[in-house]
Design an enzyme around this catalytic site. Structure first.
Site, PDB file in Angstrom:
ATOM      1  N   ASP A   1     -12.589 -53.629 -74.227  1.00  0.00           N
ATOM      2  CA  ASP A   1     -13.221 -54.729 -73.188  1.00  0.00           C
ATOM      3  C   ASP A   1     -12.653 -54.852 -72.186  1.00  0.00           C
ATOM      4  O   ASP A   1     -11.365 -55.057 -73.058  1.00  0.00           O
ATOM      5  CB  ASP A   1     -13.847 -55.581 -73.599  1.00  0.00           C
ATOM      6  CG  ASP A   1     -15.242 -55.605 -74.929  1.00  0.00           C
ATOM      7  OD1 ASP A   1     -16.267 -54.729 -74.300  1.00  0.00           O
ATOM      8  OD2 ASP A   1     -15.174 -55.966 -76.102  1.00  0.00           O
TER       9      ASP A   1
ATOM     10  N   GLU B   1     -27.913 -57.041 -77.354  1.00  0.00           N
ATOM     11  CA  GLU B   1     -27.004 -56.715 -79.106  1.00  0.00           C
ATOM     12  C   GLU B   1     -25.998 -58.411 -78.296  1.00  0.00           C
ATOM     13  O   GLU B   1     -26.016 -58.188 -76.771  1.00  0.00           O
ATOM     14  CB  GLU B   1     -25.821 -55.444 -77.270  1.00  0.00           C
ATOM     15  CG  GLU B   1     -26.249 -54.129 -77.655  1.00  0.00           C
ATOM     16  CD  GLU B   1     -26.106 -52.782 -76.420  1.00  0.00           C
ATOM     17  OE1 GLU B   1     -24.706 -53.268 -77.185  1.00  0.00           O
ATOM     18  OE2 GLU B   1     -26.280 -52.580 -76.699  1.00  0.00           O
TER      19      GLU B   1
ATOM     20  N   TYR C   1     -24.534 -44.948 -78.596  1.00  0.00           N
ATOM     21  CA  TYR C   1     -24.147 -45.207 -77.523  1.00  0.00           C
ATOM     22  C   TYR C   1     -23.063 -44.252 -76.905  1.00  0.00           C
ATOM     23  O   TYR C   1     -22.582 -44.301 -76.817  1.00  0.00           O
ATOM     24  CB  TYR C   1     -23.138 -46.387 -77.870  1.00  0.00           C
ATOM     25  CG  TYR C   1     -22.767 -47.635 -77.348  1.00  0.00           C
ATOM     26  CD1 TYR C   1     -22.195 -47.177 -75.877  1.00  0.00           C
ATOM     27  CD2 TYR C   1     -23.238 -48.820 -77.432  1.00  0.00           C
ATOM     28  CE1 TYR C   1     -22.294 -47.911 -75.105  1.00  0.00           C
ATOM     29  CE2 TYR C   1     -22.368 -49.730 -76.810  1.00  0.00           C
ATOM     30  CZ  TYR C   1     -22.376 -49.356 -75.539  1.00  0.00           C
ATOM     31  OH  TYR C   1     -21.939 -50.645 -74.755  1.00  0.00           O
TER      32      TYR C   1
END
Lengths: 397, 243
Positions: free
Chosen positions: B43, B32, B158
């Site tokens: 994040d 990725e 995911y």
């Protein structure tokens, strides 16, 4: 024309909810329930009572006689600076904490730039006994220490955001991260008409008390419900959204927004998003943004921490695009001059943000019969150090 | 299955191809590649820092595609690009997807592109260029929505292990195990890879008990900052995880 949000959360092509799936549940719950809660009798009663007895509303609509004579027109000042905590921000935080309580949330987070929204949030958290965490860029923490201390005295945890330019944008990033990390007990009180749907609409509705009052106060004082102009400053744009709200469909009322040009739109040191920006997605909303050709966000600049934001509420982007709103860039210097002029003519020291709106009085050609409503969104206490430094500078010249 | 994330342009601008090939050689199953953004709200601190560094090094969508131009002559490992929507929008969705196909990218993860908007506006473009759109599934998601996301996702799902931004965490909590079991019972059609908080051999093995594999991001990004040859760092890291 319809200038309000559509069922998908868009104003024309602007707005939406570009959220990561981690925020889906919270945003979806809010989207489903905010109108029902706000339209309920309990909410309406409690909101109205708190605005009257706690905030001190209605805020006066004051005919500024000397200023009117100076500009040869009729200027009315909407005194949001007289609200509890010193600005319009409290209208929104009162409303949102009532909504948060209804949703069963017990912990409140917020972002703040100049600290006005942080103080207004910390205040309502004290009032409702809720835990409060305020994110503030670490540069702003240094620039706005009195407000930091106020928030702390009110019981809030103030967490400095150390990423990026360490200002409002970065504080917003940190608040969003907090929400992703605390999806169950927390409500995020966004301070402006920005962020994912339904925030822009929810905040505009909560701030719409400003234009609701302007309408009846003007009628009482002049016999007319509608002014010729409503003028307000725009960063994210919540005070302007509130001041415009009830006049959006009245085409004869000119809606004017002052964006912070900083050192000037051509210098790069600016926060005038509509003039140097282009459409893009930031903080979960598609709106006008200051960005590079590669889509990276450009750090804005303005003398006023509250207008120092690289985006703008999606409704303003739409009003600008459709020409329903007239937006003008105002430089630091023009804003400062306007602040001193308002102080000398009317005995009112404005916040630097609000002073941007007053600078437009120099530029617009008014008729003697015009009725001009100026939204004075906040008071100047927090900016005294800047004003003092400017006066010293004047004396030594 | 082990999927490994790194930020393109970090630690150095021109490391991209070296890292991809080293990962493939060392035994990673999917790569990725993070496309850096100035405001990565999903994040944690490690990837925030690597994104910032990558941007300072001069990384952009355009530069990344230039670097990937010959990648398919070097490795056939599945490649997924991960990033925030705005840089992709500014590059132009159609041009972006066309370039992905051209250099041999297999799929995309765009966390701030909600599936509803994707379905309505971008699905046909993704299909035209044969690109998977991999969706995230966080633990607080209702079973009804998980089934929808499974229907809308392609490539794999995911599985976001914790209600959190990216970054290392302690071992799985009971609520996470319960969530993984709930996913198993839903009999989803996509393979499941667990990410967010996977950082060691122990957590990788643990995740593999509940899914088809796991994704490691922050821990690898941090490892890349050590002194030494990238090839060696990558090899040691993967050996540490997979044995």
């Amino acid at each position: 024309m319809n200038y309000h949000v559509n069922e998908k959360g868009f104003y024309g092509g602007f707005g939406g909810a570009y959220i990561p799936e981690m925020m889906y549940q919270n945003i979806e719950e809010l989207r489903e329930k905010y109108l029902d809660i706000m339209n309920s009798a309990t909410f309406k009663t409690e909101f109205a009572q708190l605005l009257r007895n706690y905030v001190g509303r209605p805020s006066p609509l004051y005919y500024a006689k000397r200023m009117s004579a100076h500009y040869k027109t009729n200027i009315y000042i909407k005194r949001e600076d007289l609200n509890h905590t010193g600005s319009h921000k409290i209208n929104n935080t009162i409303g949102q904490i009532l909504i948060a309580r209804q949703l069963g949330k017990t912990r409140i987070i917020a972002e703040t730039g100049a600290g006005q929204h942080g103080v207004a949030t910390a205040t309502v958290c004290a009032l409702f006994g809720m835990k409060c965490v305020v994110y503030m860029g670490s540069l702003d923490v240094k620039r706005q220490m009195p407000n930091v201390l106020r928030m702390k005295m009110l019981g809030a945890d103030v967490i400095p955001a150390e990423s990026g330019n360490k200002t409002l944008k970065d504080a917003t990033n940190e608040a969003l991260r907090d929400w992703i990390n605390n999806p169950l007990d927390t409500h995020y009180i966004i301070g402006s008409v920005v962020g994912p749907h339904p925030y822009p609409d929810m905040v505009a509705r909560l701030q719409s008390v400003i234009s609701e009052e302007i309408r009846w106060q003007l009628k009482e004082q002049t016999g007319r419900e509608k002014p010729d102009y409503v003028i307000a400053c725009v960063g994210g744009g919540s005070n302007a959204a509130g001041a415009f709200y009830h006049f959006l469909e009245a085409d004869e009322v000119k809606l004017v927004g002052a964006e912070a040009a900083g050192l000037g739109v051509e210098t790069g040191e600016t926060a005038a998003t509509l003039f140097v920006g282009s459409p893009g997605v930031l903080h979960s909303s598609l709106t006008m943004l200051m960005q590079t050709a590669d889509g990276q966000i450009i750090e804005p600049y303005s003398i006023s921490a509250g207008l120092d934001y690289p985006g703008i509420g999606p409704q303003h982007a739409y009003l600008h695009k459709t020409h329903r709103g007239i937006y003008q860039p105002v430089t630091d210097k023009e804003a400062v001059d306007a602040a001193f002029k308002l102080t000398k003519l009317e005995g009112i020291i404005p916040a630097l943000e609000s002073a941007h709106a007053f600078a437009l009085l120099e530029r617009i050609k008014f008729k003697p019969s015009d009725i001009v409503v100026m939204n004075l969104s906040g008071r100047g206490d927090k900016d005294m150090q800047t004003y003092i430094d400017l006066m010293k500078h004047e004396q030594t010249k | 299955m082990l999927s490994v994330y790194f930020s393109a342009g970090h630690p150095n601008l021109k490391d991209t191809a070296t890292i991809i090939c080293s990962l493939a050689k060392a035994g990673a199953d999917i790569v990725e590649i993070g496309m850096p953004f100035s405001d990565p709200v999903a994040d944690g601190p490690v990837i925030q820092q690597s994104s910032l560094r990558a941007l300072k090094n001069g990384m952009s969508v355009k530069v990344l595609f230039e670097q990937l131009e010959d990648i398919r002559q070097q490795t056939q490992i599945p490649i997924v690009l991960m990033g925030y929507l705005n840089p992709v929008l500014q590059y132009g969705i159609d041009k972006f997807c066309e370039r992905c196909k051209h250099v041999g990218v297999d799929g995309l993860i765009l966390p701030d592109l909600p599936p509803e908007i994707f379905n309505q506006q971008y699905r046909t473009t993704f299909d035209k260029y044969n690109l998977c759109n991999i969706l995230l599934v966080p633990p607080q998601t209702s079973s009804e929505r998980i089934l929808q996301l499974d229907k809308w996702s392609s490539g794999f799902l995911y599985i976001v292990a914790a209600s959190s931004t990216t970054g290392a965490k302690q071992s799985f909590q009971p609520y996470q195990v319960e969530y993984f079991k709930r996913l198993e019972n839903l009999k989803l059609s996509n393979p499941k890879l667990i990410g967010f908080g996977i950082s060691s051999r122990e957590s990788f093995d643990d995740a593999c008990n509940y899914a088809n594999g796991a994704i490691i991001g922050s821990a690898f990004v941090k490892a890349l900052e050590a002194n030494g040859e990238i090839t060696n760092i990558v090899e040691n890291f993967i050996r540490e995880i997979k044995g």
